[in-house]
Structure formats: C-alpha cells, structure tokens
Design a protein around this motif. Structure first.
Motif, PDB file in Angstrom:
ATOM      1  N   ASP A  20      18.926   2.063  23.048  1.00 58.05           N
ATOM      2  CA  ASP A  20      18.529   1.664  24.395  1.00 58.05           C
ATOM      3  C   ASP A  20      19.630   0.855  25.080  1.00 58.05           C
ATOM      4  N   ARG A  21      20.177  -0.134  24.378  1.00 52.06           N
ATOM      5  CA  ARG A  21      21.232  -0.990  24.945  1.00 52.06           C
ATOM      6  C   ARG A  21      22.482  -0.172  25.275  1.00 52.06           C
TER       7      ARG A  21
ATOM      8  N   TRP B 177      21.847   2.034  28.381  1.00 57.17           N
ATOM      9  CA  TRP B 177      21.638   1.225  29.585  1.00 57.17           C
ATOM     10  C   TRP B 177      22.954   0.601  30.041  1.00 57.17           C
TER      11      TRP B 177
ATOM     12  N   PRO C  71      14.137   5.931  30.678  1.00 55.49           N
ATOM     13  CA  PRO C  71      13.537   5.001  29.704  1.00 55.49           C
ATOM     14  C   PRO C  71      12.966   5.717  28.487  1.00 55.49           C
TER      15      PRO C  71
ATOM     16  N   ARG D 124      16.117   6.936  26.246  1.00 50.59           N
ATOM     17  CA  ARG D 124      16.775   5.785  25.625  1.00 50.59           C
ATOM     18  C   ARG D 124      15.982   5.253  24.440  1.00 50.59           C
ATOM     19  N   ARG D 125      14.670   5.456  24.453  1.00 46.76           N
ATOM     20  CA  ARG D 125      13.824   4.896  23.391  1.00 46.76           C
ATOM     21  C   ARG D 125      13.265   5.957  22.442  1.00 46.76           C
TER      22      ARG D 125
END
Length: 460
Positions: free
Chosen positions: A23-24, A27, A315, A318-319
């Motif tokens: 995720d980081r 992003w 989202p 990313r997860r």
C-alpha cells in the motif's frame, strides 16, 4: 469465477506487513504523480488533448494503420498483421525459425504476456531472455507481472537476493543490497545481449506519419536488445498508433509523469528502420481490439496508454495485490480489459472496486476505468454472473426507500439492533461483520433530530 478476487485477496491479506508495504509503495508513486502533474499548469488541457487524440485515432484506425504501415515499408521495414494471439505467436516463431534463431532477448512487452508468447517459443526450442530487470526476476521465479509498469515491485530485496544466490547470479551470500543485486543482474544479462540472435521490443507509440516505433524504458534494455542482434521484431497492439509527432509530444509529457512521477523515462528510443545489414519486422496485433472499438459502452478502454496510474491510486489494488485478479492485467484497467475478453470468466473482478473513481481522476487519457466498471456491474445479470444475494437485498431496500412509513418506522426502531449479542451478529449471514465492527445505531434518526431543530428555530 465470481469469487476469485475475494478469495485471492483474502490470501494476500494474511500477511499484514506485506499489505502495508504494498500500500505504501504504490501510494508513494501516486504522490509523485501528483507532484509532477502540479508542475504543469496545462496538465488538465494535456489530458483532454490526449483523450481527443485517442478518440480520433480509434475512430479512424484503419486509415492510420495504413499510413503507419506504408511509412514503415518506405523505411525498409517488413510489416505483418496478426488477427489473434495464435497468429502472432506463429508469426514471431516463423521469423525466428527462418533466421535460425536460438536465443531471443526481449524488452518488456505486455502484449507478449497477453499472447503468452514466451511459453510458445520456449516450447519450440527458443531460449527467451527477459531483459527488463523486473521481468527477468519474475522469469527466473516463474511468476507473472503484478503491475504493468513495475512488474516485480511487490517482491522484497530479500526474496530477490535469495533467488539470485540460488541461481548463481550473485556471489556474496546475504548481500541483498539493491545496487549490488542490480549490478549482478546487469553482468548476468551482458552475455545474453552479446550472443542473442534476435531482439524483440514492445511499442508504446507507433507514429503513423513517420513510421517511428517509440519505446520508453528506464533501463535502456530496449536499446541493448537491438544494438547487437541484426534481427529486430516489434510487437505492437493496433491501438498504439498515433497520428504524428505533435500527438507524440502530448503523450510523452503524460506517460512517465502519470506512471512513475518522472518528467520523462530515462530512455526514449525511436526505431524506424533496420540496422545496416539487418532486418526489422513490425507485427501489428488485433486480438480482439477491433471488437472493443465496436463496443458502444466500453470502446474508450482502447484509449489506455498503459501508464499504471489507475493501479497506483486504487485502494483495492494497493491492498489486495496484483495476483488477486483473474486477468493478467490487474487493477481498474485490468478489470475492464478482462471483462472485454471474457465476461463470464472475469466477472469476479468487478467487485474489486470501491467506486471511489480516483482512477478516473488520474487517468492521463480519460479512459474512466472506474465509471466503466460501474457499467459492467449493471450488466452482470446478462452473463449470469450477478450476486443473487445482493439482488435480493437491493430489491428489499428499494421497497423500504419507496415507502416513507416503512423507512421511518425502521429508522425510529433501529437502535433495538444495538442490544443483539455480538455472537449473533458475527455470522456468515452477515458479511458486514467480516473486517468491520458493527455500527451503533442512534436512538433518534437524523431526520427526526433535524425536524426538531427546525421547529426550535421557528420559536426563537
């Protein structure tokens, strides 16, 4: 296949540390994209211009393909048209076989992934070497790309380092420094570049007016793949053609900024003719693209320039990771491309969207992948892949919302649900409880409080 994504995502979520890192990572790329876009006051004008160029080209595709083909042939390039993946693979193998090629070194190409070219050639005795670092790592690990621009970024340095040690590519045990591992990979690939019989590249843009095949990389591996071998093959989807250099200038300003936050890729190579004493072949591949153009609701998917911005901002992607999608391209654009390929097989991916439409906002060509996913959801019943439980729930909610007295009575008495024991709420019949804390219902619904407040204001 309707629950494919949710099952695969559940597996990915078992490692919270990896999920957080994934995720980081993406992003941070999205933030770089925003910073790069903010530096150009004309950014939104560029997006609109790119969208119109792509729409114009798609609706005049036959004309531009003819112009592109003629330009290439004038430059001494041999042009082929492949109707599908099978024909494409046969053409590539036919060219290689006629030149007695034993080793093919190639730069990154999602089209060859789409057509499953590598296993086709390997099965027939061709040694195929991926030269993009990420793709090479995945090839050695027998994995598929998890992102269209950064295919192996989901892997840790330790995973790569251990694999390099196992394959004998690195020789300092336990040294997983990225710079060291990159140097080892470069040294390992150098021999392949030098003794390859042919090179194959993808193509980001095909300029119809001049016959240029434009390839954008950050490693220069496309140039290396074509510097030594005399035989160069270009694999290009027909939607990659654009009118001229003016159009190319627009996309060059958008592509890298959208994908990685760079002003431009480190290398932008333009191939338009064979090397002296060599041969250059361009294979233009349809593989369903003509059908997409004819689709009135989803033809805009062809405007995609494969920057990956929609994945970086999504989202869900990313997860849940790239391997949670049933189609080989993940993320919002992959959901749409998968549905265009086989709605029944890839319908499970349409649930992998929160409908936040962040992807619509960042897409440089205004493909609007999130809005298209919404449209796909409305047509699932046609393919027999709709969620029947959700349909029953939707019908029930429709009955409630259409009758004010029922709606009002339910809201006034909703706080009763606060007294239901937790053990009775955390059951399979209540999917909301998975990963959520059940909400506490207010004793008074908002519309009652609002009416009381309005009455009090009247009497002040």
């Amino acid at each position: 296949m309707s629950t494919y994504h949710s099952k695969k995502a559940k597996e990915f979520l078992k490692d919270p540390k990896k999920v957080a890192q994934h995720d980081r990572t993406f992003w941070s790329v999205r933030l770089k994209r925003d910073a790069a876009a903010a530096e150009l006051p004309e950014w939104e004008d560029l997006r609109e211009h790119a969208s119109r160029i792509k729409a114009h080209t798609a609706t005049h595709l036959a004309d531009y393909l003819e112009q592109f083909s003629n330009s290439l042939e004038r430059n001494g390039v041999i042009v082929h048209f492949a109707k599908d993946a099978q024909e494409f693979n046969e053409m590539v193998y036919g060219i290689l076989e006629s030149h007695k090629v034993k080793k093919l070194v190639k730069s990154k190409s999602m089209l060859t992934e789409e057509c499953e070219m590598n296993p086709y050639l390997i099965k027939r005795g061709i040694n195929v070497i991926e030269s993009d670092l990420g793709e090479r790592i995945l090839q050695l690990m027998h994995l598929k790309p998890a992102h269209i621009v950064m295919p192996a970024i989901h892997l840790t340095r330790d995973e790569v380092g251990e694999m390099f040690e196992e394959k004998g590519i690195s020789h300092e045990k336990g040294n997983h420094d990225p710079a060291y591992l990159t140097r080892c990979a470069r040294e390992d690939l150098r021999e392949d570049f030098m003794d390859a019989d042919a090179g194959l590249t993808g193509c980001n843009f095909g300029v119809a007016a001049t016959g240029d095949c434009v390839v954008c990389t950050n490693e220069g591996n496309a140039d290396m793949s074509t510097s030594v071998p005399k035989l160069h093959i270009v694999a290009m989807g027909i939607e990659k053609v654009i009118p001229d250099y003016d159009a190319l200038a627009v996309f060059q300003r958008l592509l890298a900024r959208s994908g990685t936050g760079q002003p431009a890729t480190s290398f932008t190579s333009q191939f338009r003719k064979p090397r002296p004493g060599g041969e250059m072949h361009v294979i233009l591949v349809d593989n369903g693209r003509s059908d997409i153009i004819a689709n009135p609701e989803h033809w805009e998917t062809l405007k995609c320039i494969r920057c990956g911005a929609c994945m970086n901002t999504c989202p869900v992607y990313r997860r849940s990771g790239g391997y949670s999608y049933s189609y080989f391209i993940p993320g919002p654009i992959g959901v749409n491309l998968g549905m265009l390929k086989s709605p029944k097989r890839h319908s499970g991916n349409v649930s992998a969207c929160s409908l936040c439409l962040s992807c619509d906002c960042v897409c440089p060509a205004k493909v609007s992948p999130g809005s298209q996913i919404y449209r796909w959801r409305q047509s699932l019943e046609k393919y027999g892949t709709e969620n029947k439980e959700k349909k029953v729930m939707a019908e029930g909610m429709k009955a409630v919302y259409e009758n004010y007295h029922i709606y009002d009575a339910l809201l006034r008495n909703s706080s009763v649900a606060n007294h239901i024991p937790k053990s009775l709420m955390d059951i399979k019949l209540n999917p909301w409880s998975i990963g959520h804390t059940m909400p506490q219902f207010a004793k008074k619904p908002f519309h009652v409080i609002f009416k009381q407040a309005m009455e009090e204001l009247k009497h002040e």
